[in-house]
Write an enzyme that holds these catalytic residues in place. Structure first.
Site, PDB file in Angstrom:
ATOM      1  N   LYS A 116      24.714 -42.079 -28.179  1.00  0.00           N
ATOM      2  CA  LYS A 116      25.748 -42.047 -29.459  1.00  0.00           C
ATOM      3  C   LYS A 116      26.126 -40.565 -29.529  1.00  0.00           C
ATOM      4  O   LYS A 116      27.318 -40.530 -30.334  1.00  0.00           O
ATOM      5  CB  LYS A 116      24.607 -42.065 -30.814  1.00  0.00           C
ATOM      6  CG  LYS A 116      23.963 -43.852 -30.653  1.00  0.00           C
ATOM      7  CD  LYS A 116      23.405 -44.074 -31.811  1.00  0.00           C
ATOM      8  CE  LYS A 116      24.154 -44.491 -32.924  1.00  0.00           C
ATOM      9  NZ  LYS A 116      23.709 -45.202 -34.044  1.00  0.00           N
ATOM     10  N   GLY A 165      19.381 -49.371 -36.795  1.00  0.00           N
ATOM     11  CA  GLY A 165      18.931 -48.488 -37.975  1.00  0.00           C
ATOM     12  C   GLY A 165      17.757 -47.716 -37.867  1.00  0.00           C
ATOM     13  O   GLY A 165      17.337 -46.991 -38.761  1.00  0.00           O
ATOM     14  N   LYS A 237      23.764 -56.848 -40.941  1.00  0.00           N
ATOM     15  CA  LYS A 237      24.792 -57.428 -41.525  1.00  0.00           C
ATOM     16  C   LYS A 237      24.757 -58.916 -42.273  1.00  0.00           C
ATOM     17  O   LYS A 237      23.983 -59.461 -41.406  1.00  0.00           O
ATOM     18  CB  LYS A 237      26.095 -57.450 -40.841  1.00  0.00           C
ATOM     19  CG  LYS A 237      26.657 -56.343 -40.207  1.00  0.00           C
ATOM     20  CD  LYS A 237      27.655 -56.068 -39.009  1.00  0.00           C
ATOM     21  CE  LYS A 237      28.022 -54.771 -38.455  1.00  0.00           C
ATOM     22  NZ  LYS A 237      28.434 -54.718 -37.106  1.00  0.00           N
ATOM     23  N   GLU A 275      33.111 -48.762 -35.013  1.00  0.00           N
ATOM     24  CA  GLU A 275      32.660 -49.020 -36.329  1.00  0.00           C
ATOM     25  C   GLU A 275      32.755 -47.772 -37.034  1.00  0.00           C
ATOM     26  O   GLU A 275      32.532 -46.505 -36.589  1.00  0.00           O
ATOM     27  CB  GLU A 275      31.148 -49.409 -36.289  1.00  0.00           C
ATOM     28  CG  GLU A 275      30.748 -50.687 -35.653  1.00  0.00           C
ATOM     29  CD  GLU A 275      29.349 -51.195 -35.947  1.00  0.00           C
ATOM     30  OE1 GLU A 275      29.053 -52.270 -35.841  1.00  0.00           O
ATOM     31  OE2 GLU A 275      28.500 -50.120 -35.948  1.00  0.00           O
ATOM     32  N   ASN A 289      30.827 -50.566 -30.110  1.00  0.00           N
ATOM     33  CA  ASN A 289      29.911 -51.763 -29.468  1.00  0.00           C
ATOM     34  C   ASN A 289      30.913 -52.195 -28.539  1.00  0.00           C
ATOM     35  O   ASN A 289      32.015 -52.557 -28.673  1.00  0.00           O
ATOM     36  CB  ASN A 289      29.668 -52.611 -30.587  1.00  0.00           C
ATOM     37  CG  ASN A 289      28.619 -52.308 -31.536  1.00  0.00           C
ATOM     38  OD1 ASN A 289      27.365 -51.455 -31.046  1.00  0.00           O
ATOM     39  ND2 ASN A 289      28.532 -52.497 -32.916  1.00  0.00           N
ATOM     40  N   ARG A 291      30.859 -54.759 -26.742  1.00  0.00           N
ATOM     41  CA  ARG A 291      30.576 -56.436 -26.623  1.00  0.00           C
ATOM     42  C   ARG A 291      31.382 -57.256 -27.618  1.00  0.00           C
ATOM     43  O   ARG A 291      32.021 -56.704 -28.655  1.00  0.00           O
ATOM     44  CB  ARG A 291      29.166 -56.533 -26.480  1.00  0.00           C
ATOM     45  CG  ARG A 291      28.709 -56.138 -27.929  1.00  0.00           C
ATOM     46  CD  ARG A 291      27.129 -56.533 -28.229  1.00  0.00           C
ATOM     47  NE  ARG A 291      26.565 -55.879 -29.229  1.00  0.00           N
ATOM     48  CZ  ARG A 291      26.556 -55.622 -30.384  1.00  0.00           C
ATOM     49  NH1 ARG A 291      27.309 -56.598 -31.282  1.00  0.00           N
ATOM     50  NH2 ARG A 291      26.202 -54.810 -31.267  1.00  0.00           N
TER      51      ARG A 291
HETATM   52  P1  ADP Z   1      22.493 -48.253 -35.517  1.00  0.00           P
HETATM   53  O1  ADP Z   1      23.025 -47.821 -34.022  1.00  0.00           O
HETATM   54  O2  ADP Z   1      20.996 -47.845 -35.721  1.00  0.00           O
HETATM   55  O3  ADP Z   1      23.023 -49.398 -35.998  1.00  0.00           O
HETATM   56  P2  ADP Z   1      24.686 -46.790 -36.932  1.00  0.00           P
HETATM   57  O4  ADP Z   1      24.989 -45.434 -36.452  1.00  0.00           O
HETATM   58  O5  ADP Z   1      25.532 -47.854 -36.350  1.00  0.00           O
HETATM   59  O6  ADP Z   1      23.084 -46.965 -36.157  1.00  0.00           O
HETATM   60  O7  ADP Z   1      24.375 -46.773 -38.455  1.00  0.00           O
HETATM   61  C1  ADP Z   1      23.713 -48.073 -39.053  1.00  0.00           C
HETATM   62  C2  ADP Z   1      23.972 -47.947 -40.578  1.00  0.00           C
HETATM   63  O8  ADP Z   1      23.403 -46.880 -41.121  1.00  0.00           O
HETATM   64  C3  ADP Z   1      25.505 -47.885 -40.793  1.00  0.00           C
HETATM   65  O9  ADP Z   1      26.139 -49.149 -41.205  1.00  0.00           O
HETATM   66  C4  ADP Z   1      25.157 -47.222 -42.330  1.00  0.00           C
HETATM   67  O10 ADP Z   1      24.757 -48.413 -43.170  1.00  0.00           O
HETATM   68  C5  ADP Z   1      24.128 -46.179 -42.188  1.00  0.00           C
HETATM   69  N1  ADP Z   1      24.642 -45.003 -41.695  1.00  0.00           N
HETATM   70  C6  ADP Z   1      24.993 -44.459 -40.377  1.00  0.00           C
HETATM   71  N2  ADP Z   1      25.549 -43.142 -40.845  1.00  0.00           N
HETATM   72  C7  ADP Z   1      25.658 -42.900 -41.838  1.00  0.00           C
HETATM   73  C8  ADP Z   1      26.117 -41.730 -42.478  1.00  0.00           C
HETATM   74  N3  ADP Z   1      26.401 -40.783 -41.893  1.00  0.00           N
HETATM   75  N4  ADP Z   1      25.916 -41.689 -43.928  1.00  0.00           N
HETATM   76  C9  ADP Z   1      25.458 -42.745 -44.667  1.00  0.00           C
HETATM   77  N5  ADP Z   1      25.027 -43.910 -44.111  1.00  0.00           N
HETATM   78  C10 ADP Z   1      24.907 -43.987 -42.671  1.00  0.00           C
END
Ligand code: ADP
Length: 447
Positions: A116, A165, A237, A275, A289, A291
């Site tokens: 990441k 998450g 989701k 995303e 992502n 994929r």
């Molecule tokens: P993962 O790879 O664990 O899914 P993500 O970076 O895609 O992590 O983030 C997952 C979710 O966490 C996002 O869809 C959002 O709901 C929340 N999130 C991530 N980064 C932030 C941020 N900077 N501020 C607020 N919410 C966040």
């Protein structure tokens, strides 16, 4: 074109890939664990191979068994679907070493986007807007305090190896920072074996908006618009729609073009999703992502482009289905992920489906591997199927969704259908007025 495709997955996505293979006239091979011997993807494929016992690590994640299955059947390409080995760069390399095609991006890009911190650095370099935060990993509390003061509180501490998450902690004030750092580190260490963390500004009420892209691996790429996936529970989701009720055409074209340009520069191959969190008119990259995603059908419904079929075509060296300027968006689409779970406490409810009657009619699509008499095994995810509905307008789409949900019968196991029936009648959902926190707040108030 490939001679035979092995589908290294199960459930609805295995069926989805199989359908694309059939339309292309390519023979398909299903693989299955002993728990999935009666699964629909096994019944519909041209050939099938049992690759091991029920636990995924012994079957769907079992690389030697998958290689042997390719060897026995003469498959010259593998489609990984989503989950399982779909974002495993090493798997893509091993296949290449055996002269087998991987229907997905180049291994180097899977690896890059799987980290990441590296992904964010790359996105920034390619001109994609990112969330303000640390330039890379943070190693000391002193450094974290300094960055916290620069970007302002609240601050989110995120695991570099994060996923699903996990390993995320919010520091609302400077006083919370040390605690957030140490908790996120120990959670990340326990979950991913890597305690590297980084910092981001914590956005208070964003929407989750993602851009679908498709590249030919030689420097051409297009975007297929966005999906709004703000309706989430525990960062999972639940319902997705396209177009997003929050964007206008100009905003869509602008962010879409930023993404497509970045993918052209990378020479990205295949389907991918970039995303973002979206707040007050600004986009903030969170991850990419590499994929096909669960929610890809909403994009297919409004573009009339078969994303899985195009994944196969570009992986075989073919061209993109169209030029950006020839791509049009038609109407509105919404997807509901129907899970075998209690609709309000979300406890999994595996078991036998006694009655199954999917809805039909104009603009209604059900992607599911379920059938009457099928027993949902307890070993894998709990999704029974996806209901995807299309309409000329968002209003027509919602109207159709409401009646399709009412028609849908799944008896014998608990499902999340009642939750969706409640959601489509809720004024905020009807108005498209929801952030990533909306669903959890709604559920906390008792639905
Ligand atoms: P993962 O790879 O664990 O899914 P993500 O970076 O895609 O992590 O983030 C997952 C979710 O966490 C996002 O869809 C959002 O709901 C929340 N999130 C991530 N980064 C932030 C941020 N900077 N501020 C607020 N919410 C966040």
């Amino acid at each position: 074109m490939f001679d035979k495709i092995l589908i290294a997955n199960r459930g609805e996505i295995a069926l989805r890939v199989l359908r694309a293979c059939k339309e292309l006239g390519i023979p398909s091979v299903a693989v299955h664990s002993t728990a999935d011997a009666d699964a629909m993807h096994v019944r519909l494929a041209d050939e099938s191979v049992c690759i091991g016992p029920p636990p995924a690590r012994d079957s769907y994640l079992n690389v030697p068994a998958l290689l042997a299955a390719c060897e026995i059947t003469g498959a010259d390409a593998v489609h990984p679907g989503y989950g399982f080995l779909s974002e495993n760069a090493r798997f893509a390399e091993i296949l290449a070493e055996h002269g087998i095609g991987f229907i997905g991006p180049k291994a180097e890009h899977i690896r890059l986007m799987g980290d990441k911190i590296e992904a964010k650095r790359t996105a920034k370099k390619l001109g994609i807007p990112v969330v303000p935060g640390s330039e890379g990993g943070v190693t000391s509390d002193v450094e974290a305090f300094k960055i916290g003061r620069e970007i302002g509180y609240p601050v989110l501490v995120k695991a570099a190896a994060g996923g699903g998450g996990r390993g995320m902690k919010v520091a609302y004030t400077e006083q919370d920072m040390s605690m957030a750092l140490s908790t996120a580190r120990s959670e990340a260490k326990a979950a991913f074996g890597d305690d590297a963390v980084y910092l981001e500004k914590y956005l208070q009420k964003p929407r989750h908006i993602e851009i679908q892209i498709l590249g030919d691996g030689r420097g051409d790429a297009i975007h297929l618009g966005e999906r709004d996936c703000s309706l989430q529970r525990r960062h999972q989701k639940v319902l997705e729609e396209s177009p997003s009720p929050a964007l206008n055409t100009e905003q869509r074209n602008k962010i879409g073009e930023v993404c497509a340009k970045a993918m052209r520069e990378m020479k990205y191959l295949g389907a991918g999703t970039i995303e973002f969190l979206y707040e007050d008119g600004e986009f903030y990259f969170i991850e990419m992502n590499t994929r096909i995603q669960v929610e890809h059908p909403v994009t297919e419904m409004i573009t009339d482009i078969d994303l899985v079929l195009e994944q196969i075509r570009v992986a075989a060296g073919g061209d993109l289905p169209c030029k950006q300027e020839d791509l049009n968006f038609y109407g509105h689409a919404i997807e509901c992920r129907v899970n075998a779970e209690n609709p309000f406490n979300f406890r999994p409810s595996p078991g036998k489906i006694l009655h199954y009657h999917p809805p039909g009619g104009l603009g209604v699509r059900v992607d599911s591997a379920a059938y009457q008499g099928y027993t949902i095994p307890p070993y894998y995810d709990s999704m029974v199927g996806k209901l995807i509905v299309h309409g000329k307008t968002r209003q027509e789409c919602l109207m159709r969704l409401k009646r399709a949900l009412d028609e849908f019968v799944i008896d014998g196991v608990e499902t999340t259908l009642p939750l969706f029936r409640t959601l489509v009648r809720n004024q905020d959902i009807i108005d498209g007025n929801y952030s990533i926190h909306w669903l959890e707040q709604f559920l906390a108030q008792g639905g």
